[in-house]
Design a protein around this motif. Sequence first.
Motif, PDB file in Angstrom:
ATOM      1  N   SER A  46      35.447  50.361  42.374  1.00 52.47           N
ATOM      2  CA  SER A  46      35.468  48.990  41.886  1.00 52.47           C
ATOM      3  C   SER A  46      34.112  48.628  41.313  1.00 52.47           C
ATOM      4  O   SER A  46      33.074  48.985  41.893  1.00 52.47           O
ATOM      5  N   TRP A  88      37.584  55.229  32.711  1.00 55.58           N
ATOM      6  CA  TRP A  88      38.191  53.914  32.948  1.00 55.58           C
ATOM      7  C   TRP A  88      37.210  52.743  32.838  1.00 55.58           C
ATOM      8  O   TRP A  88      37.620  51.598  32.964  1.00 55.58           O
ATOM      9  N   LYS A  92      38.131  48.276  35.864  1.00 56.64           N
ATOM     10  CA  LYS A  92      39.388  48.573  36.546  1.00 56.64           C
ATOM     11  C   LYS A  92      39.121  49.042  37.969  1.00 56.64           C
ATOM     12  O   LYS A  92      38.208  49.824  38.217  1.00 56.64           O
ATOM     13  N   SER A  93      39.934  48.551  38.911  1.00 54.33           N
ATOM     14  CA  SER A  93      39.841  49.004  40.296  1.00 54.33           C
ATOM     15  C   SER A  93      40.821  50.141  40.515  1.00 54.33           C
ATOM     16  O   SER A  93      41.994  50.056  40.119  1.00 54.33           O
ATOM     17  N   LEU A  94      40.354  51.215  41.156  1.00 53.21           N
ATOM     18  CA  LEU A  94      41.129  52.436  41.285  1.00 53.21           C
ATOM     19  C   LEU A  94      41.185  52.899  42.729  1.00 53.21           C
ATOM     20  O   LEU A  94      40.258  52.677  43.514  1.00 53.21           O
ATOM     21  N   GLN A 122      44.690  56.588  40.946  1.00 51.79           N
ATOM     22  CA  GLN A 122      45.769  55.634  40.707  1.00 51.79           C
ATOM     23  C   GLN A 122      45.187  54.236  40.568  1.00 51.79           C
ATOM     24  O   GLN A 122      44.054  53.984  40.981  1.00 51.79           O
ATOM     25  N   SER A 123      45.979  53.334  40.014  1.00 51.61           N
ATOM     26  CA  SER A 123      45.591  51.929  40.049  1.00 51.61           C
ATOM     27  C   SER A 123      45.554  51.462  41.501  1.00 51.61           C
ATOM     28  O   SER A 123      46.357  51.905  42.320  1.00 51.61           O
TER      29      SER A 123
END
Length: 276
Positions: A46, A88, A92-94, A122-123
Amino acid sequence: MNSGMVGFDTIFLYKHNDGIWADGAEEFHNRGFLFGDGLFETMVYSNGKIRFGNEHLERLNEGLKILFIENDGLSRLNEIENLLHEIWGNKKSLRVRWNVYRSGLGKYTPEENHVIESLQVQSLFPTPIQKEKAYLSQYVFIQKTPWSHCKTLSAIHYVMANLERKSKGLDEVILKNSEGFVCEGGSSNIFWIKNGQYFTPSLDAGCIAGVGRRMIISYLRENNIPILEGLFRKEELFLADQVFTSNVTGISYIKSIDDKVFDSQRNEYLASIFED
Protein backbone atom coordinates in the motif's frame (compact mmCIF):
# COMPACT_ATOMS: atom_id res chain seq x y z
CA MET A 1 14.27 -51.79 -24.08
CA ASN A 2 13.36 -52.78 -20.53
CA SER A 3 13.00 -49.44 -18.68
CA GLY A 4 13.17 -51.28 -15.37
CA MET A 5 16.81 -52.16 -16.10
CA VAL A 6 17.97 -48.76 -17.32
CA GLY A 7 18.12 -45.54 -15.31
CA PHE A 8 16.99 -42.24 -16.75
CA ASP A 9 16.49 -38.64 -15.61
CA THR A 10 13.21 -37.63 -14.02
CA ILE A 11 10.39 -37.15 -16.52
CA PHE A 12 7.62 -34.65 -15.77
CA LEU A 13 4.19 -35.24 -17.25
CA TYR A 14 1.17 -32.95 -16.94
CA LYS A 15 -2.47 -33.72 -17.76
CA HIS A 16 -3.65 -30.88 -20.00
CA ASN A 17 -7.22 -29.63 -20.30
CA ASP A 18 -7.77 -31.82 -23.36
CA GLY A 19 -7.05 -34.90 -21.21
CA ILE A 20 -3.73 -35.66 -22.87
CA TRP A 21 -0.69 -36.39 -20.70
CA ALA A 22 2.37 -34.58 -22.04
CA ASP A 23 5.52 -32.89 -20.84
CA GLY A 24 5.73 -29.31 -19.62
CA ALA A 25 5.23 -29.84 -15.89
CA GLU A 26 8.74 -29.00 -14.73
CA GLU A 27 7.72 -25.54 -13.52
CA PHE A 28 5.52 -26.73 -10.69
CA HIS A 29 7.14 -30.09 -9.90
CA ASN A 30 9.25 -28.50 -7.18
CA ARG A 31 9.72 -29.24 -3.50
CA GLY A 32 7.07 -26.74 -2.54
CA PHE A 33 4.53 -28.56 -4.74
CA LEU A 34 5.67 -32.08 -3.94
CA PHE A 35 6.33 -31.83 -0.19
CA GLY A 36 5.09 -28.43 1.03
CA ASP A 37 8.78 -27.80 1.68
CA GLY A 38 8.89 -24.06 2.14
CA LEU A 39 7.28 -20.96 3.57
CA PHE A 40 5.13 -18.07 2.50
CA GLU A 41 4.37 -14.54 3.63
CA THR A 42 1.02 -12.91 2.88
CA MET A 43 1.70 -9.19 2.74
CA VAL A 44 -0.10 -5.92 2.03
CA TYR A 45 1.39 -3.50 -0.49
CA SER A 46 0.00 0.00 0.00
CA ASN A 47 1.27 3.48 -0.91
CA GLY A 48 4.32 1.97 -2.55
CA LYS A 49 5.49 -0.02 0.49
CA ILE A 50 5.05 -3.46 2.04
CA ARG A 51 3.13 -2.93 5.29
CA PHE A 52 5.11 -4.31 8.26
CA GLY A 53 7.84 -5.29 5.80
CA ASN A 54 10.63 -5.75 8.35
CA GLU A 55 8.42 -7.99 10.49
CA HIS A 56 7.57 -10.17 7.48
CA LEU A 57 11.23 -10.47 6.55
CA GLU A 58 12.22 -11.32 10.12
CA ARG A 59 9.59 -14.07 10.36
CA LEU A 60 10.56 -15.47 6.97
CA ASN A 61 14.25 -15.62 7.85
CA GLU A 62 13.45 -17.32 11.17
CA GLY A 63 11.41 -19.93 9.31
CA LEU A 64 14.17 -20.53 6.77
CA LYS A 65 16.62 -21.09 9.63
CA ILE A 66 14.29 -23.59 11.31
CA LEU A 67 13.79 -25.49 8.03
CA PHE A 68 17.54 -25.42 7.23
CA ILE A 69 17.00 -23.49 4.00
CA GLU A 70 19.81 -21.09 3.14
CA ASN A 71 18.72 -17.47 2.69
CA ASP A 72 21.58 -16.56 0.35
CA GLY A 73 19.99 -15.06 -2.73
CA LEU A 74 16.70 -14.24 -1.01
CA SER A 75 15.15 -11.11 -2.52
CA ARG A 76 15.38 -7.87 -0.63
CA LEU A 77 12.17 -6.16 0.39
CA ASN A 78 12.95 -3.05 -1.63
CA GLU A 79 13.51 -5.26 -4.68
CA ILE A 80 9.96 -6.61 -4.34
CA GLU A 81 8.56 -3.14 -3.62
CA ASN A 82 10.31 -1.73 -6.69
CA LEU A 83 8.92 -4.53 -8.85
CA LEU A 84 5.38 -3.93 -7.61
CA HIS A 85 5.77 -0.18 -8.06
CA GLU A 86 7.06 -0.65 -11.60
CA ILE A 87 3.96 -2.66 -12.57
CA TRP A 88 1.19 -1.12 -10.43
CA GLY A 89 2.57 2.19 -9.17
CA ASN A 90 1.87 3.37 -5.63
CA LYS A 91 -1.86 4.08 -5.88
CA LYS A 92 -3.16 0.52 -5.81
CA SER A 93 -3.39 -1.67 -2.72
CA LEU A 94 -2.35 -5.27 -3.32
CA ARG A 95 -2.36 -8.60 -1.54
CA VAL A 96 1.04 -10.17 -2.17
CA ARG A 97 1.93 -13.76 -1.35
CA TRP A 98 5.69 -14.32 -1.28
CA ASN A 99 6.40 -18.04 -1.69
CA VAL A 100 9.88 -19.28 -0.75
CA TYR A 101 10.70 -22.96 -1.05
CA ARG A 102 13.69 -25.27 -1.08
CA SER A 103 15.45 -25.69 -4.42
CA GLY A 104 16.22 -28.99 -6.11
CA LEU A 105 14.25 -32.19 -6.13
CA GLY A 106 15.19 -35.35 -4.29
CA LYS A 107 12.71 -37.35 -2.28
CA TYR A 108 12.11 -36.74 1.43
CA THR A 109 15.82 -36.01 1.77
CA PRO A 110 16.64 -32.74 -0.07
CA GLU A 111 19.49 -32.63 -2.55
CA GLU A 112 20.21 -28.95 -1.87
CA ASN A 113 19.02 -26.10 0.35
CA HIS A 114 18.92 -22.94 -1.74
CA VAL A 115 15.83 -20.76 -2.13
CA ILE A 116 13.41 -20.52 -5.02
CA GLU A 117 10.84 -17.71 -4.96
CA SER A 118 7.55 -16.75 -6.55
CA LEU A 119 5.02 -13.98 -6.04
CA GLN A 120 1.23 -14.13 -6.29
CA VAL A 121 -0.35 -10.68 -6.57
CA GLN A 122 -4.04 -9.82 -6.24
CA SER A 123 -6.14 -6.76 -5.57
CA LEU A 124 -6.53 -6.19 -1.85
CA PHE A 125 -10.03 -6.45 -0.46
CA PRO A 126 -10.62 -5.14 3.08
CA THR A 127 -11.13 -7.68 5.83
CA PRO A 128 -14.73 -7.76 7.10
CA ILE A 129 -15.13 -5.67 10.24
CA GLN A 130 -17.58 -8.19 11.68
CA LYS A 131 -18.09 -11.93 11.32
CA GLU A 132 -21.58 -13.02 12.24
CA LYS A 133 -21.18 -16.64 13.32
CA ALA A 134 -18.20 -18.70 14.43
CA TYR A 135 -17.78 -22.15 15.94
CA LEU A 136 -15.06 -24.37 17.38
CA SER A 137 -13.99 -27.17 15.09
CA GLN A 138 -14.47 -30.70 16.38
CA TYR A 139 -12.67 -32.15 13.36
CA VAL A 140 -9.38 -30.30 12.80
CA PHE A 141 -6.75 -29.86 15.54
CA ILE A 142 -3.40 -28.07 15.44
CA GLN A 143 -0.27 -30.00 16.43
CA LYS A 144 2.53 -28.09 18.16
CA THR A 145 5.89 -28.58 16.40
CA PRO A 146 9.19 -26.64 16.30
CA TRP A 147 7.88 -25.00 13.09
CA SER A 148 4.15 -24.70 13.85
CA HIS A 149 4.51 -20.94 14.40
CA CYS A 150 5.98 -20.54 10.89
CA LYS A 151 3.83 -20.04 7.79
CA THR A 152 4.81 -23.21 5.99
CA LEU A 153 3.43 -24.39 2.67
CA SER A 154 2.13 -27.47 4.52
CA ALA A 155 -1.25 -25.96 5.35
CA ILE A 156 -3.71 -28.81 4.75
CA HIS A 157 -5.20 -28.48 8.26
CA TYR A 158 -6.29 -24.90 7.46
CA VAL A 159 -7.69 -26.04 4.12
CA MET A 160 -9.73 -28.77 5.82
CA ALA A 161 -10.90 -26.42 8.58
CA ASN A 162 -12.20 -23.90 6.07
CA LEU A 163 -13.90 -26.60 4.02
CA GLU A 164 -15.64 -27.67 7.22
CA ARG A 165 -16.61 -24.04 7.96
CA LYS A 166 -17.94 -23.56 4.44
CA SER A 167 -20.01 -26.73 4.64
CA LYS A 168 -21.68 -25.33 7.78
CA GLY A 169 -22.35 -21.96 6.14
CA LEU A 170 -20.54 -20.09 8.92
CA ASP A 171 -18.16 -17.14 8.89
CA GLU A 172 -15.25 -18.26 11.07
CA VAL A 173 -13.80 -21.48 12.45
CA ILE A 174 -11.82 -21.50 15.68
CA LEU A 175 -9.22 -24.24 16.05
CA LYS A 176 -7.98 -25.95 19.18
CA ASN A 177 -4.72 -27.82 19.47
CA SER A 178 -4.40 -31.54 20.11
CA GLU A 179 -4.48 -30.92 23.88
CA GLY A 180 -7.75 -29.00 23.70
CA PHE A 181 -6.41 -25.46 24.13
CA VAL A 182 -7.76 -22.62 21.98
CA CYS A 183 -5.26 -21.99 19.20
CA GLU A 184 -6.31 -19.70 16.32
CA GLY A 185 -8.82 -18.94 13.59
CA GLY A 186 -8.99 -20.61 10.20
CA SER A 187 -6.72 -17.98 8.65
CA SER A 188 -6.01 -15.66 11.53
CA ASN A 189 -4.96 -15.30 15.14
CA ILE A 190 -7.54 -14.86 17.86
CA PHE A 191 -7.83 -12.38 20.74
CA TRP A 192 -10.48 -11.71 23.35
CA ILE A 193 -11.17 -9.15 26.04
CA LYS A 194 -12.59 -9.63 29.54
CA ASN A 195 -12.97 -6.66 31.91
CA GLY A 196 -10.42 -4.63 29.93
CA GLN A 197 -7.82 -7.45 29.91
CA TYR A 198 -6.70 -8.80 26.53
CA PHE A 199 -5.95 -12.49 26.02
CA THR A 200 -4.44 -14.45 23.14
CA PRO A 201 -3.05 -17.98 22.80
CA SER A 202 0.72 -18.17 23.16
CA LEU A 203 2.88 -19.76 20.48
CA ASP A 204 3.09 -22.78 22.80
CA ALA A 205 -0.48 -23.54 21.72
CA GLY A 206 0.80 -24.15 18.18
CA CYS A 207 -0.63 -21.04 16.51
CA ILE A 208 1.01 -19.09 13.70
CA ALA A 209 3.23 -16.20 14.80
CA GLY A 210 1.10 -13.74 12.87
CA VAL A 211 2.56 -10.39 11.90
CA GLY A 212 -0.77 -8.73 12.69
CA ARG A 213 -0.75 -10.54 16.05
CA ARG A 214 2.74 -9.23 16.76
CA MET A 215 1.76 -5.65 15.95
CA ILE A 216 -1.35 -5.78 18.16
CA ILE A 217 0.60 -7.17 21.12
CA SER A 218 3.31 -4.51 20.65
CA TYR A 219 0.68 -1.75 20.52
CA LEU A 220 -1.03 -2.98 23.69
CA ARG A 221 2.23 -3.25 25.62
CA GLU A 222 3.49 0.14 24.44
CA ASN A 223 0.25 1.68 25.71
CA ASN A 224 0.30 -0.22 29.04
CA ILE A 225 -2.86 -2.14 28.16
CA PRO A 226 -2.83 -5.56 29.87
CA ILE A 227 -2.31 -8.47 27.47
CA LEU A 228 -1.81 -12.07 28.55
CA GLU A 229 -0.44 -14.79 26.28
CA GLY A 230 -1.13 -18.30 27.52
CA LEU A 231 -2.88 -21.64 27.18
CA PHE A 232 -6.65 -21.29 27.48
CA ARG A 233 -9.60 -23.66 27.35
CA LYS A 234 -12.75 -22.83 25.39
CA GLU A 235 -14.57 -22.11 28.67
CA GLU A 236 -12.27 -19.09 29.19
CA LEU A 237 -12.94 -17.88 25.66
CA PHE A 238 -16.70 -18.08 26.26
CA LEU A 239 -16.37 -15.78 29.29
CA ALA A 240 -15.08 -12.95 27.07
CA ASP A 241 -16.84 -9.64 26.51
CA GLN A 242 -15.40 -9.30 23.00
CA VAL A 243 -13.64 -11.65 20.57
CA PHE A 244 -11.77 -10.73 17.41
CA THR A 245 -9.49 -12.34 14.85
CA SER A 246 -6.56 -10.67 13.14
CA ASN A 247 -4.22 -11.13 10.23
CA VAL A 248 -2.06 -8.74 8.27
CA THR A 249 -5.10 -7.24 6.50
CA GLY A 250 -6.79 -6.17 9.72
CA ILE A 251 -9.24 -7.13 12.47
CA SER A 252 -12.65 -8.83 12.38
CA TYR A 253 -14.98 -8.86 15.39
CA ILE A 254 -16.96 -12.03 16.03
CA LYS A 255 -20.63 -11.51 16.89
CA SER A 256 -21.31 -15.03 18.16
CA ILE A 257 -19.65 -18.38 18.81
CA ASP A 258 -22.22 -21.15 18.93
CA ASP A 259 -24.99 -19.54 21.04
CA LYS A 260 -22.79 -17.04 22.92
CA VAL A 261 -23.12 -13.42 21.74
CA PHE A 262 -20.27 -10.91 22.08
CA ASP A 263 -19.81 -7.17 21.77
CA SER A 264 -18.70 -6.54 18.19
CA GLN A 265 -18.11 -2.78 18.29
CA ARG A 266 -15.02 -1.74 16.35
CA ASN A 267 -12.00 -0.51 18.31
CA GLU A 268 -10.68 2.51 16.42
CA TYR A 269 -7.32 2.47 18.22
CA LEU A 270 -6.57 -1.11 17.17
CA ALA A 271 -7.81 -0.40 13.65
CA SER A 272 -5.25 2.38 13.34
CA ILE A 273 -2.45 -0.21 13.51
CA PHE A 274 -3.44 -1.38 10.04
CA GLU A 275 -3.85 2.03 8.46
CA ASP A 276 -1.05 3.35 6.26
